[in-house]
Design a protein around this motif. Structure first.
Motif, short mmCIF file in Angstrom:
data_model
loop_
_atom_site.label_atom_id
_atom_site.label_comp_id
_atom_site.label_asym_id
_atom_site.label_seq_id
_atom_site.Cartn_x
_atom_site.Cartn_y
_atom_site.Cartn_z
N ILE A 384 -9.26 -31.64 6.94
CA ILE A 384 -10.40 -31.04 6.76
C ILE A 384 -10.18 -29.77 7.95
O ILE A 384 -10.26 -28.71 7.88
CB ILE A 384 -11.70 -31.58 7.47
CG1 ILE A 384 -12.28 -32.64 6.28
CG2 ILE A 384 -13.01 -30.79 7.87
CD1 ILE A 384 -13.41 -33.31 6.51
N CYS A 387 -7.94 -27.47 6.24
CA CYS A 387 -8.29 -26.88 5.00
C CYS A 387 -9.15 -25.66 4.87
O CYS A 387 -9.99 -25.82 5.83
CB CYS A 387 -9.03 -27.89 4.02
SG CYS A 387 -9.35 -27.56 2.58
N ARG A 388 -8.94 -24.76 4.22
CA ARG A 388 -9.78 -23.66 4.06
C ARG A 388 -10.86 -23.28 2.75
O ARG A 388 -11.81 -22.56 2.92
CB ARG A 388 -8.84 -22.31 3.89
CG ARG A 388 -7.74 -22.34 5.26
CD ARG A 388 -8.62 -21.97 6.37
NE ARG A 388 -7.54 -21.79 7.70
CZ ARG A 388 -7.93 -21.66 8.83
NH1 ARG A 388 -9.18 -21.48 9.09
NH2 ARG A 388 -7.32 -21.54 9.78
N ASP A 389 -10.54 -24.54 1.87
CA ASP A 389 -11.48 -24.40 0.64
C ASP A 389 -12.58 -25.40 1.02
O ASP A 389 -12.60 -26.42 1.39
CB ASP A 389 -10.64 -24.97 -0.35
CG ASP A 389 -11.32 -24.76 -1.76
OD1 ASP A 389 -12.26 -24.55 -1.74
OD2 ASP A 389 -10.63 -25.31 -2.87
N GLU A 390 -13.86 -24.63 0.69
CA GLU A 390 -14.98 -25.33 1.16
C GLU A 390 -15.14 -26.52 0.24
O GLU A 390 -15.74 -27.61 0.66
CB GLU A 390 -16.15 -24.25 0.87
CG GLU A 390 -16.16 -23.20 2.10
CD GLU A 390 -17.52 -22.26 1.90
OE1 GLU A 390 -18.18 -22.73 1.16
OE2 GLU A 390 -17.45 -21.50 2.89
N GLU A 391 -14.98 -26.28 -1.10
CA GLU A 391 -15.14 -27.50 -2.23
C GLU A 391 -14.27 -28.54 -1.57
O GLU A 391 -14.77 -29.78 -1.66
CB GLU A 391 -14.92 -26.97 -3.51
CG GLU A 391 -15.48 -25.89 -4.08
CD GLU A 391 -15.57 -25.55 -5.44
OE1 GLU A 391 -14.50 -26.28 -6.16
OE2 GLU A 391 -15.86 -24.59 -5.97
N GLN A 392 -13.05 -28.41 -1.19
CA GLN A 392 -12.09 -29.38 -0.86
C GLN A 392 -12.71 -30.10 0.40
O GLN A 392 -12.67 -31.43 0.59
CB GLN A 392 -10.71 -29.02 -0.75
CG GLN A 392 -9.50 -30.09 -0.48
CD GLN A 392 -9.61 -31.03 -1.79
OE1 GLN A 392 -9.61 -30.42 -2.78
NE2 GLN A 392 -9.50 -32.48 -1.40
N VAL A 393 -13.29 -29.40 1.10
CA VAL A 393 -13.64 -29.56 2.54
C VAL A 393 -15.02 -30.70 2.28
O VAL A 393 -15.30 -31.89 2.68
CB VAL A 393 -14.22 -28.73 3.48
CG1 VAL A 393 -15.13 -29.36 4.65
CG2 VAL A 393 -13.16 -28.15 4.12
N THR A 394 -15.72 -30.42 1.06
CA THR A 394 -16.99 -31.41 0.76
C THR A 394 -16.45 -32.34 0.45
O THR A 394 -17.07 -33.62 0.43
CB THR A 394 -17.64 -30.33 -0.39
OG1 THR A 394 -18.35 -29.09 0.29
CG2 THR A 394 -18.75 -31.29 -0.65
N THR A 397 -15.28 -34.45 2.91
CA THR A 397 -16.45 -35.30 3.77
C THR A 397 -17.14 -36.55 2.84
O THR A 397 -17.32 -37.31 3.54
CB THR A 397 -17.46 -34.13 3.97
OG1 THR A 397 -16.77 -33.04 4.76
CG2 THR A 397 -18.79 -34.73 4.74
#
Length: 463
Positions: A384, A387-394, A397
């Protein structure tokens, strides 16, 4: 509205500090909501936890919470005051929904600094594990300034109440304007009553009420208590009783205003007809089909057998039990731990654990599985950060949330295993004590019956 209490600690200083700073009670479960932002202190992290998971409301005054036990011990050794009261454990609870964690902790810190901050080491922690927020204060009994001990009395407690009420008003919280006078309850007793769990003093009240209801005279009342297994001390300034299995007597007047000797006599005078306890209903008979033979059926042994036998003696098994025999006082007291005992029994049966060796092996397996999950979760935390990709961060999570849930369940199983190891010995001791008392009671009953038989013919001859 904040309620307060304070009591002394005489057994172990590290125990009360560990309880006050327990991560499971001070953990911020939802760091995303506004009410849980800006935590004041991060106390420590367990080696397995990710560093961004847990946040705590713990503050040390004149000491570091992580080393509070060592610092308080050094103070005692420095002034050669290691005996007697080791510390004081104070409590401040707020009405549900009235204060935020930040406000509750701020009030607790201000209160501790005002009352004890100039001379004593104090640990302040705000527990979030209940629907009402509450502060715990662990106060060293010896001052680091001059070595003098803290003296707790009515005057110092009044100052604590006044300071707590003033701070609550400053933060727009309600206070108890006209508190009821009388002897306060110990926090453990109050907490158990709030949760609907029995306490041993509450059990004594129930037995006294039952004896009062069944008596027409004070002599009958004492006889009813003795029939229930109590040792009764009369002819003294304050009447006292001692339940089976307890070392100390309890003065009845300490149970409440209705339990002094004079109050009990007045209650008995109001009885026109003694109220007998209603007979227990007969259990409904059920038809069952037995597959196999009872002779070849495998019996429960070891830890499983111990737990089932204990539940049977408590009157929990079987459920439709209708027995005139009274559950022993030691076992009735354990009714407040019934949920935990039931969970431990289910774990033993689910995993077919009968011996302590099997229990140790199972706990080790669970701990290894937890270590694997901790490592996987820590890896996700690191991803996390990069990572810069918000979808991947979600997505990460969500995976972390799933792993945290699994870890929490496994942690509970480890806790149950540890509880079984400590409780099983206590169970065996209690059952052994009860068995010895039952043997003694049977001997006394048999001796009484023999004396009655010997007296019978002589009385008939005299007539």
């Amino acid at each position: 509205m904040a309620t307060t209490a304070i009591w002394d600690v005489t057994d172990r200083l590290d125990r009360v500090i560990d309880y006050a700073t327990n991560p499971q009670k001070t953990e911020n479960l939802d760091s995303s909501t506004p009410d849980f932002q800006g935590l004041r202190n991060v106390l420590e992290y367990t080696r397995e936890d990710g560093k961004t998971e847990q946040q705590f409301y713990v503050t040390g005054i004149n000491c570091d919470p992580a080393t509070a036990h060592e610092q308080m011990t050094r103070t005692k050794l420095q002034f050669q005051k290691t005996e007697g009261i080791l510390a004081f454990h104070a409590y401040q609870a707020f009405a549900p929904g009235e204060a935020t964690p930040e406000t509750a902790h701020a009030i607790g810190v201000k209160l501790a600094k005002e009352l004890w901050g100039e001379r004593f080491e104090v640990v302040v922690s705000t527990h979030l594990d209940k629907n009402h927020l509450h502060n715990h204060f662990v106060l060293n009994s010896v001052s680091f300034m001059d070595g003098k001990k803290y003296y707790d009395n009515n005057a110092t407690y009044a100052l604590m109440r006044q300071a707590s009420d003033r701070l609550c008003r400053e933060h727009a919280l309600s206070v108890i304007e006209n508190p009821k006078r009388g002897k306060s309850k110990h926090y453990a007793e109050w907490k158990a009553e709030q949760e609907g769990k029995p306490t041993w003093r509450g059990l004594i009240r129930e037995d006294v009420d039952q004896a009062v209801a069944a008596a027409m005279t004070f002599t009958q009342f004492i006889a009813a208590l003795r029939k229930q297994g109590y040792e009764v001390k009369t002819g003294v300034k304050h009447m006292a009783v001692r339940p089976l299995g307890k070392e100390r007597f309890v003065r009845l007047k300490t149970l409440g205003d209705d339990y002094s000797e004079e109050a009990i006599k007045q209650r008995i005078l109001q009885n026109r007809i003694p109220r007998r306890p209603p007979p227990l209903p007969e259990p409904k008979r059920k038809r069952c089909i037995l597959k196999g033979s009872l002779k070849t059926a495998k019996k429960l042994t070891g830890l499983q057998g111990l737990y089932f036998h204990y539940l049977y003696k408590m009157g929990i098994l079987p459920k439709p039990r209708a027995s005139p025999r009274r559950t022993h006082f030691l076992l009735r007291e354990d009714l407040r731990h019934l949920e935990e005992i039931t969970a431990q029994t289910k774990l033993l049966c689910k995993h077919h654990i009968s011996s302590k060796e099997q229990l140790f092996a199972y706990r080790s397996t669970v701990e290894r599985e937890m270590s694997t999950l901790y490592a996987a979760r820590k890896s996700l935390y690191n991803r996390i950060r990069r990572c810069r990709d918000e979808e991947q961060v979600t997505a990460y999570t969500e995976q972390i949330a799933g792993l945290t849930k699994q870890i929490s369940q496994l942690r509970q199983e480890v806790k149950l295993c540890t509880g079984i190891l400590s409780r099983s010995g206590e169970m065996q001791e209690k059952l052994s004590q009860i068995k010895q008392e039952e043997i003694q009671q049977r001997k006394e009953a048999k001796a009484y019956e023999q004396r009655s038989r010997r007296r019978g013919p002589s009385r008939q001859h005299e007539s």
